[in-house]
Design an enzyme around this catalytic site. Structure first.
Site, PDB file in Angstrom:
ATOM      1  N   HIS A  66      19.107  37.008  -0.299  1.00 17.09           N
ATOM      2  CA  HIS A  66      19.173  37.275   1.140  1.00 17.09           C
ATOM      3  C   HIS A  66      18.646  38.703   1.291  1.00 17.09           C
ATOM      4  O   HIS A  66      19.372  39.671   1.082  1.00 17.09           O
ATOM      5  CB  HIS A  66      20.607  37.164   1.651  1.00 17.09           C
ATOM      6  CG  HIS A  66      20.716  37.396   3.122  1.00 17.09           C
ATOM      7  ND1 HIS A  66      21.237  36.463   3.982  1.00 17.09           N
ATOM      8  CD2 HIS A  66      20.341  38.449   3.906  1.00 17.09           C
ATOM      9  CE1 HIS A  66      21.191  36.934   5.223  1.00 17.09           C
ATOM     10  NE2 HIS A  66      20.653  38.138   5.198  1.00 17.09           N
ATOM     11  N   ARG A  75      30.693  25.202   4.143  1.00 17.57           N
ATOM     12  CA  ARG A  75      31.933  25.872   4.624  1.00 17.57           C
ATOM     13  C   ARG A  75      33.214  25.444   3.928  1.00 17.57           C
ATOM     14  O   ARG A  75      34.284  25.978   4.261  1.00 17.57           O
ATOM     15  CB  ARG A  75      32.123  25.691   6.127  1.00 17.57           C
ATOM     16  CG  ARG A  75      30.936  26.112   6.989  1.00 17.57           C
ATOM     17  CD  ARG A  75      30.617  27.576   6.881  1.00 17.57           C
ATOM     18  NE  ARG A  75      29.670  28.024   7.896  1.00 17.57           N
ATOM     19  CZ  ARG A  75      28.845  29.041   7.732  1.00 17.57           C
ATOM     20  NH1 ARG A  75      28.827  29.732   6.592  1.00 17.57           N
ATOM     21  NH2 ARG A  75      28.020  29.394   8.688  1.00 17.57           N
ATOM     22  N   ASP A  79      18.906  26.623   6.282  1.00 15.32           N
ATOM     23  CA  ASP A  79      19.966  27.601   6.536  1.00 15.32           C
ATOM     24  C   ASP A  79      20.966  27.041   7.552  1.00 15.32           C
ATOM     25  O   ASP A  79      21.440  27.763   8.437  1.00 15.32           O
ATOM     26  CB  ASP A  79      19.417  28.959   6.988  1.00 15.32           C
ATOM     27  CG  ASP A  79      20.465  30.060   6.865  1.00 15.32           C
ATOM     28  OD1 ASP A  79      21.548  29.806   6.296  1.00 15.32           O
ATOM     29  OD2 ASP A  79      20.203  31.170   7.351  1.00 15.32           O
ATOM     30  N   ASN A 132      29.133  31.321   0.229  1.00 13.99           N
ATOM     31  CA  ASN A 132      29.988  32.132   1.111  1.00 13.99           C
ATOM     32  C   ASN A 132      31.092  31.326   1.786  1.00 13.99           C
ATOM     33  O   ASN A 132      31.249  31.337   2.998  1.00 13.99           O
ATOM     34  CB  ASN A 132      29.159  32.917   2.136  1.00 13.99           C
ATOM     35  CG  ASN A 132      28.358  32.043   3.095  1.00 13.99           C
ATOM     36  OD1 ASN A 132      28.178  30.852   2.850  1.00 13.99           O
ATOM     37  ND2 ASN A 132      27.883  32.622   4.174  1.00 13.99           N
TER      38      ASN A 132
HETATM   39  O1  DOR Z   1      22.211  33.177  10.080  1.00  7.95           O
HETATM   40  C1  DOR Z   1      22.790  33.127   9.000  1.00  7.95           C
HETATM   41  N1  DOR Z   1      23.969  32.496   8.848  1.00  7.95           N
HETATM   42  N2  DOR Z   1      22.224  33.721   7.966  1.00  7.95           N
HETATM   43  C2  DOR Z   1      22.845  33.824   6.777  1.00  7.95           C
HETATM   44  O2  DOR Z   1      22.271  34.332   5.870  1.00  7.95           O
HETATM   45  C3  DOR Z   1      24.234  33.343   6.619  1.00  7.95           C
HETATM   46  C4  DOR Z   1      24.527  32.270   7.557  1.00  7.95           C
HETATM   47  C5  DOR Z   1      25.983  31.919   7.641  1.00  7.95           C
HETATM   48  O3  DOR Z   1      26.652  31.802   6.594  1.00  7.95           O
HETATM   49  O4  DOR Z   1      26.469  31.682   8.737  1.00  7.95           O
HETATM   50 ZN    ZN Z   2      22.222  31.028   4.593  1.00  6.58          ZN
END
Ligand code: DOR
Ligand code: ZN
Length: 427
Positions: free
Chosen positions: A184, A69, A310, A99
């Site tokens: 993904h 994050r 994840d 991301n």
């Molecule tokens: O559950 C998920 N959360 N799947 C993802 O692919 C992204 C992730 C997130 O960035 O929170």
């Molecule tokens: Zn992920």
């Protein structure tokens, strides 16, 4: 330089060297210097002794799918808090997804993550660069530049790349730069507004469904593009029996396709959603019993190559809302070991296969010289008591976020120590 460390009397399991023996591990100058039968290495050689009787001594675990994050979403997690959670969970290396805000789509962001990690992280951090600028799926990101700054894989994880032409181009570049594409795999158009697995239960609960076909379609496409480009393609959090069938055929064909399973998809079903608890909302969604069975079998046989968490931290404001509105994902770094070790206790997986799926398999995927206890290599080691149970209580959460369905649960399998480059970073 770290002091010499002797880890005594554990069960050493190192699938990379076909090793499963009782013994001692000596670490000198940050490297594995010797492995021998119990008591054979004189204690006088080490300044620090670590009692591993009753414990497993493993190559340091790797998690190739983590959301740290930072930059931009530090209220959920930071590179520092996320990697502290990682070492508490037994991980010595993590790869962090792109991301963030800004997205890791330029060499500058990649370099920032690398430098920040060097300054604050107790474990190794490997950035994953984006496939497309801003994860928008419209224009390729600077793949070569990010790889030059240390990106070990390329992925728009969290978002599918819906434009097949762009994904093909990304694979051409990734192959040229020697890194895998992590997909993904969910067809966004078919997912639509879906928030849980589509089926009788989604109907019953009145929640919009996300059909298994959405995953199947994109897995099939990634395989077709892999056949075209021969770029190594890794399917993130695979979750359906039919997608596994596509994977099986692709592997039989000899294509460089791999896949990971997350702890939650291996152990939880859509039934958990009955009470609309948003801690069971993730992407892809939890599936039915038969998919979970197929996924476990696939991990046991090696069809699914590895386990990845994840780890997806989210704040209270992201999760304490209606199911439809809630963010996807749960934290996983501190619970992955006990949750998946249950599969070993249940006889679904051998200890060796379990260790492999968290060490040599992920190391191989990213081309990293870790996930092994080979003498001479940097000493990344995880010491685990497989029997000790403990409660994942609020005060034990190291991550900045608490979005876990396991909060308050009693879990079996506890990390005794985590060693990175010969240094005890968690005990
Ligand atoms: O559950 C998920 N959360 N799947 C993802 O692919 C992204 C992730 C997130 O960035 O929170
Ligand atoms: Zn992920």
């Amino acid at each position: 330089m770290s002091e010499a460390l002797l880890i005594q009397g554990g069960r050493i399991i190192d699938p990379s060297r076909d090793l499963d023996v009782p013994g001692d591990v000596l670490v000198e100058n940050g490297r594995i210097s010797a492995i021998d039968a119990p008591g054979k290495i004189p204690a006088s050689r080490a300044a620090r002794l670590l009692d591993a009787r009753g414990a497993w001594v493993l190559p340091g675990l790797l998690d190739i799918h983590v959301h740290l994050r930072e930059p931009g979403l530090e209220y959920k997690e930071t590179i520092e808090t996320g990697t502290r959670a990682a070492v508490a969970g037994g991980f010595t290396s993590v790869a962090c997804m792109a991301n963030t805000q800004p997205v890791n789509d330029t060499p500058y962001v990649t370099a920032f993550i690398r430098e920040k990690a060097k300054a604050v992280a107790p474990c190794r951090v490997f950035p994953v660069g984006a496939v497309t600028k801003g994860l928008k799926g419209e224009e390729l990101a600077e793949i070569g530049g990010m790889v030059a700054e240390g990106a070990k894989a390329i992925s728009d994880d969290g978002m599918p790349v819906m434009n097949s032409y762009l994904m093909r181009k990304a694979m051409d570049y990734a192959k040229a730069f020697g890194v895998p594409i992590i997909s993904h795999a969910e067809d966004a158009c078919l997912v639509g507004q879906g928030v849980m697995n589509e089926g009788p239960l989604s109907n019953e609960l009145g929640l919009r469904g996300n059909p298994a076909a959405a995953e199947e379609i994109l897995v099939a496409r990634e395989i077709a593009l892999c056949r075209l480009t021969r770029c190594p393609v890794h399917i993130a959090h695979i979750s359906t029996a039919l997608a596994l069938e596509h994977l099986r055929r692709a592997k039989e064909e000899g294509l460089p396709v791999t896949a990971e399973a997350s702890p939650h998809h291996l152990t939880l079903t859509e039934e958990c959603i009955r009470h609309y608890d948003t801690h069971y909302k993730m992407a892809p969604p939890l599936r039915g019993e038969r998919d979970v069975e197929a996924l476990r079998d696939a991990l046991a046989s090696g069809l699914v190559d590895l386990i990845a968490t994840d780890h997806a931290p989210h704040g209270e404001i992201d999760k304490r809302v209606e199911f439809d509105q809630a963010a996807n994902g749960i934290i996983g770094l501190q619970t992955a070991v006990p949750v998946t070790l249950e599969l070993v206790h249940q006889g679904v997986l051998s200890a060796r296969r379990w260790v492999e799926s968290l060490t040599s398999a992920p190391a191989r995927l990213l081309g990293l010289p870790y996930g092994t206890l080979q003498p001479g290599r940097e000493a990344d080691i995880t010491v685990l008591d497989p029997e000790q149970s403990w409660i994942f209580s609020e005060d034990r959460v190291v991550s900045k976020s608490r979005n876990s369905p396991y909060l308050g649960a009693r879990l079996r399998g506890r990390i005794k120590a985590t060693v990175v480059a010969g240094k005890i970073v968690y005990e």
